[in-house]
Design a protein around this motif. Structure first.
Motif, PDB file in Angstrom:
ATOM      1  N   ALA A  40       0.733  -1.240   0.097  1.00 19.95           N
ATOM      2  CA  ALA A  40      -0.003   0.200   0.077  1.00 19.95           C
ATOM      3  C   ALA A  40       0.866   1.271  -0.087  1.00 19.95           C
ATOM      4  CB  ALA A  40      -0.735  -0.158   1.325  1.00 19.95           C
ATOM      5  N   GLU A  43       3.600   2.218   2.356  1.00 19.52           N
ATOM      6  CA  GLU A  43       3.777   1.167   3.348  1.00 19.52           C
ATOM      7  C   GLU A  43       4.981   0.214   2.801  1.00 19.52           C
ATOM      8  OE1 GLU A  43       1.283   2.396   6.203  1.00 19.52           O
ATOM      9  OE2 GLU A  43       2.329   0.717   6.425  1.00 19.52           O
ATOM     10  N   SER A  62      -4.763 -10.686   8.423  1.00 22.70           N
ATOM     11  CA  SER A  62      -5.650  -9.870   8.016  1.00 22.70           C
ATOM     12  C   SER A  62      -6.492 -10.333   6.980  1.00 22.70           C
ATOM     13  CB  SER A  62      -4.804  -8.663   7.563  1.00 22.70           C
ATOM     14  OG  SER A  62      -3.829  -8.625   6.577  1.00 22.70           O
ATOM     15  N   LYS A  86     -11.905  -5.274   1.656  1.00 20.09           N
ATOM     16  CA  LYS A  86     -12.418  -4.059   2.636  1.00 20.09           C
ATOM     17  C   LYS A  86     -11.374  -2.858   2.064  1.00 20.09           C
ATOM     18  CE  LYS A  86     -12.411  -7.016   6.735  1.00 20.09           C
ATOM     19  NZ  LYS A  86     -11.872  -7.304   8.053  1.00 20.09           N
ATOM     20  N   GLU A  88      -8.912  -1.431   3.359  1.00 24.45           N
ATOM     21  CA  GLU A  88      -7.501  -1.442   3.579  1.00 24.45           C
ATOM     22  C   GLU A  88      -6.871  -2.521   2.981  1.00 24.45           C
ATOM     23  OE1 GLU A  88     -10.396  -1.422   5.642  1.00 24.45           O
ATOM     24  OE2 GLU A  88     -10.172  -2.843   7.393  1.00 24.45           O
ATOM     25  N   ASP A  89      -7.606  -3.181   2.117  1.00 22.94           N
ATOM     26  CA  ASP A  89      -6.998  -4.310   1.194  1.00 22.94           C
ATOM     27  C   ASP A  89      -6.381  -3.465  -0.031  1.00 22.94           C
ATOM     28  OD1 ASP A  89      -9.465  -6.615   1.805  1.00 22.94           O
ATOM     29  OD2 ASP A  89      -7.551  -6.669   2.634  1.00 22.94           O
ATOM     30  N   THR A  90      -6.600  -2.008  -0.256  1.00 22.20           N
ATOM     31  CA  THR A  90      -6.192  -1.625  -1.414  1.00 22.20           C
ATOM     32  C   THR A  90      -4.863  -1.319  -1.508  1.00 22.20           C
ATOM     33  OG1 THR A  90      -8.303  -0.094  -1.332  1.00 22.20           O
ATOM     34  CG2 THR A  90      -6.062   0.985  -2.526  1.00 22.20           C
ATOM     35  N   SER A 120     -13.169   0.618  -2.987  1.00 19.86           N
ATOM     36  CA  SER A 120     -13.642   1.897  -2.509  1.00 19.86           C
ATOM     37  C   SER A 120     -15.205   2.014  -3.101  1.00 19.86           C
ATOM     38  CB  SER A 120     -13.044   2.987  -3.326  1.00 19.86           C
ATOM     39  OG  SER A 120     -13.555   4.319  -3.067  1.00 19.86           O
TER      40      SER A 120
END
Length: 121
Positions: A40, A43, A62, A86, A88-90, A120
């Motif tokens: 990400a 990250e 996760s 989710k 946050e999986d982007t 999204s």
């Protein structure tokens, strides 16, 4: 050399599903491990899931229960079924393979070019 080509990324709404695929080609004698990593923005690259030639799998905490890795040893392919996605999986998802290259008679570790997955609404 061993080359990996990924496909299947894109934009999906939260709760949706995507399937990533990766095909390895080149001077492959054997592949011990194939898997997926993701990175990400801002990250470090992290492991998502891996599969050994013997069928053992490892998943990041996760994604357990939501993602499933599958592998076709005969075709040198690996897929990642991603459900209940989710935001946050982007990330950019990278295919990885480790094995033995018969041309150079040595181990190899190869990466795909990366494929974008965006979750999204």
């Amino acid at each position: 050399q061993v080359h990996l080509v990924e496909s299947g990324g894109g934009l999906v709404q939260p709760g949706g599903s995507l399937r990533l695929s990766c095909a390895a080609s080149g001077s492959i004698f054997s592949i011990r491990t194939m898997g997926w990593y993701r990175q990400a923005p801002g990250e470090e690259r992290e492991l998502v899931a891996t599969s050994t030639s013997g069928g053992s799998t490892v998943y990041a905490d996760s994604v357990k229960g939501r993602f499933t890795i599958s592998r076709d040893n005969a075709k040198n392919t690996v897929a990642l079924q991603m459900n209940s996605l989710k935001p946050e999986d982007t990330a950019v998802y990278y295919c990885n393979a480790q094995g033995f290259d018969y041309v150079i008679s040595a181990d190899f570790r190869s990466w795909g070019q990366g494929i974008q997955v965006t979750v999204s609404s």
